[in-house]
Write a protein that holds these residues in place. Structure first.
Motif, PDB file in Angstrom:
ATOM      1  N   TYR A 168       0.857  -1.180   0.000  1.00 33.43           N
ATOM      2  CA  TYR A 168       0.000   0.000   0.000  1.00 33.43           C
ATOM      3  C   TYR A 168       0.900   1.238   0.000  1.00 33.43           C
ATOM      4  CZ  TYR A 168      -3.473  -3.449   1.416  1.00 33.43           C
ATOM      5  OH  TYR A 168      -4.284  -4.560   1.474  1.00 33.43           O
ATOM      6  N   LYS A 169       0.655   2.127  -0.925  1.00 34.15           N
ATOM      7  CA  LYS A 169       1.574   3.257  -1.134  1.00 34.15           C
ATOM      8  C   LYS A 169       0.776   4.542  -1.344  1.00 34.15           C
ATOM      9  CE  LYS A 169       4.967   4.603  -4.742  1.00 34.15           C
ATOM     10  NZ  LYS A 169       4.102   5.366  -5.690  1.00 34.15           N
ATOM     11  N   LYS A 170       1.150   5.571  -0.570  1.00 30.52           N
ATOM     12  CA  LYS A 170       0.510   6.878  -0.721  1.00 30.52           C
ATOM     13  C   LYS A 170       1.566   7.938  -0.460  1.00 30.52           C
ATOM     14  CE  LYS A 170      -3.775   9.276   0.573  1.00 30.52           C
ATOM     15  NZ  LYS A 170      -4.966   9.222   1.454  1.00 30.52           N
ATOM     16  N   GLU A 171       1.747   8.840  -1.424  1.00 34.07           N
ATOM     17  CA  GLU A 171       2.838   9.805  -1.321  1.00 34.07           C
ATOM     18  C   GLU A 171       2.364  11.213  -1.681  1.00 34.07           C
ATOM     19  OE1 GLU A 171       6.697   7.057  -2.552  1.00 34.07           O
ATOM     20  OE2 GLU A 171       5.652   8.153  -4.124  1.00 34.07           O
ATOM     21  N   TRP A 172       3.146  12.166  -1.183  1.00 31.90           N
ATOM     22  CA  TRP A 172       3.003  13.558  -1.597  1.00 31.90           C
ATOM     23  C   TRP A 172       4.221  13.880  -2.457  1.00 31.90           C
ATOM     24  CZ3 TRP A 172      -0.289  17.799  -0.862  1.00 31.90           C
ATOM     25  CH2 TRP A 172       0.237  19.039  -1.227  1.00 31.90           C
ATOM     26  N   LYS A 173       3.972  14.369  -3.669  1.00 34.70           N
ATOM     27  CA  LYS A 173       5.063  14.780  -4.549  1.00 34.70           C
ATOM     28  C   LYS A 173       4.617  16.017  -5.317  1.00 34.70           C
ATOM     29  CE  LYS A 173       8.571  13.060  -7.724  1.00 34.70           C
ATOM     30  NZ  LYS A 173       9.007  11.977  -8.636  1.00 34.70           N
ATOM     31  N   GLY A 174       4.703  17.183  -4.624  1.00 26.44           N
ATOM     32  CA  GLY A 174       4.179  18.409  -5.201  1.00 26.44           C
ATOM     33  C   GLY A 174       2.682  18.517  -5.069  1.00 26.44           C
ATOM     34  N   LYS A 175       2.020  17.379  -4.896  1.00 27.08           N
ATOM     35  CA  LYS A 175       0.584  17.288  -4.659  1.00 27.08           C
ATOM     36  C   LYS A 175       0.312  15.923  -4.047  1.00 27.08           C
ATOM     37  CE  LYS A 175      -0.408  15.449  -9.280  1.00 27.08           C
ATOM     38  NZ  LYS A 175      -1.192  15.603 -10.519  1.00 27.08           N
ATOM     39  N   GLN A 176      -0.895  15.749  -3.531  1.00 18.49           N
ATOM     40  CA  GLN A 176      -1.250  14.456  -2.959  1.00 18.49           C
ATOM     41  C   GLN A 176      -1.530  13.466  -4.081  1.00 18.49           C
ATOM     42  OE1 GLN A 176      -1.474  13.416   0.551  1.00 18.49           O
ATOM     43  NE2 GLN A 176      -1.218  11.644  -0.778  1.00 18.49           N
ATOM     44  N   LEU A 177      -0.757  12.405  -4.118  1.00 26.58           N
ATOM     45  CA  LEU A 177      -0.953  11.366  -5.114  1.00 26.58           C
ATOM     46  C   LEU A 177      -1.963  10.342  -4.595  1.00 26.58           C
ATOM     47  CD1 LEU A 177       2.773  10.854  -6.200  1.00 26.58           C
ATOM     48  CD2 LEU A 177       1.010  12.233  -7.322  1.00 26.58           C
ATOM     49  N   PRO A 178      -2.654   9.646  -5.479  1.00 28.61           N
ATOM     50  CA  PRO A 178      -3.670   8.674  -5.029  1.00 28.61           C
ATOM     51  C   PRO A 178      -3.029   7.466  -4.362  1.00 28.61           C
ATOM     52  CG  PRO A 178      -3.327   8.498  -7.399  1.00 28.61           C
ATOM     53  CD  PRO A 178      -2.564   9.716  -6.950  1.00 28.61           C
ATOM     54  N   GLU A 179      -3.793   6.814  -3.504  1.00 29.50           N
ATOM     55  CA  GLU A 179      -3.302   5.582  -2.889  1.00 29.50           C
ATOM     56  C   GLU A 179      -3.177   4.497  -3.956  1.00 29.50           C
ATOM     57  OE1 GLU A 179      -4.111   2.855   1.024  1.00 29.50           O
ATOM     58  OE2 GLU A 179      -5.845   3.282  -0.249  1.00 29.50           O
TER      59      GLU A 179
END
Length: 281
Positions: free
Chosen positions: A85-96
């Motif tokens: 399960y992966k959820k990241e912020w990279k300049g914006k909130q990316l989807p899970e």
């Protein structure tokens, strides 16, 4: 809190509630309230006296011991499978993202298949020394073209903070181990460490640790705040949460979880072969 103290607290809350009618003081009630207050004060003093003091170094030692167990488990690990399960912020909130993950230690090999709503059907395969060290990938949606790309290519990194070869447990373990080494030489870098106790994650018990750093003073630290949960039975990460200063705010920038983990599953060359009939390369 004793039932008497709870009753007194509830009565006080009701008396102070908007619209509550004030009641005249009663001599008996006042005496009882004073006695309750004295009892509460004594109980608070007793709790303060018997509660163990916050001991950052004790909890740092607990984190260090857990990381040593993880390092030992990772060194012995031949392969594993998991739901990642992966959820990241990279300049914006990316989807899970929900990913079926296969990992082999030697030769280092990883296979991903996206099974959740985000990027469903996408597959990535990489093996050290194979395919010119390039990853083989296809998006799983139109135009579903299979490509071979360096792992640092912008198409491979646009929706992730870490390249494909960092998949697996050892990158996470090394990151926390490195920060602990920094703390040993510069104790002021780690401002808080807490053994947060046991928690059930993905159906199994895991022990969680929380850490906060002074990254302004020690920029070499990985993050400003982190929470690491480790499976009690397997000694591998269950969940990792990382907060850092991004775009002017303290944000949860990385959230990774490993569910349904099976260690030393017995993966073969076929599991990392794009010609595998279960794959769609």
């Amino acid at each position: 809190m004793t039932s008497a103290v709870l009753a007194a607290a509830l009565a006080l809350a009701l008396a102070q509630s908007p619209g509550a009618a004030p009641s005249p003081p009663d001599a008996g009630t006042t005496g009882a309230s004073v006695q309750v207050a004295k009892t509460a004060t004594k109980e608070a003093a007793f709790a303060s006296a018997v509660a163990p003091p916050v001991d950052k170094e004790r909890d740092v030692e607990a984190v260090a011991a857990a990381i040593q167990r993880m390092e030992k488990a990772a060194r012995a690990l031949k392969d594993f499978t998991a739901t990642f399960y992966k959820k990241e912020w990279k300049g914006k909130q990316l989807p899970e993202e929900v990913i079926a993950l296969k990992y082999r230690a030697s030769p280092r090999s990883v296979y991903f298949r996206w099974t959740g709503d985000a990027y469903q059907g996408q597959e990535v395969l990489w093996q050290k020394g194979w395919n010119g060290d390039k990853a083989r990938a296809h998006p799983g949606s139109f135009p579903d073209v299979t490509v071979n790309l360096p792992t640092g290519h912008w198409l491979m990194t646009r929706s992730t903070r870490h390249p494909v070869p960092n998949a697996g447990f050892d990158f996470t373990i090394a990151m926390f181990a490195r920060d602990l080494v920094t703390h040993q030489t510069k104790p002021e870098c780690l401002v808080r460490a807490v053994d947060a106790g046991l928690q059930v994650l993905y159906g199994a018990q895991a022990r969680c640790f929380e850490m906060e750093t002074d990254k302004a003073k020690c920029p070499e630290m990985y993050s400003r705040k982190a929470r690491l949960c480790i499976y009690e039975r397997l000694d591998v990460p269950a969940k990792i949460e990382v907060w850092d200063q991004e775009d002017g705010a303290l944000r949860l920038v990385e959230e990774y979880g490993y569910g349904d983990v099976k260690l030393d599953f017995g993966l073969s060359d076929k599991d990392f072969d794009p010609a595998n009939e279960d794959y769609q390369f």
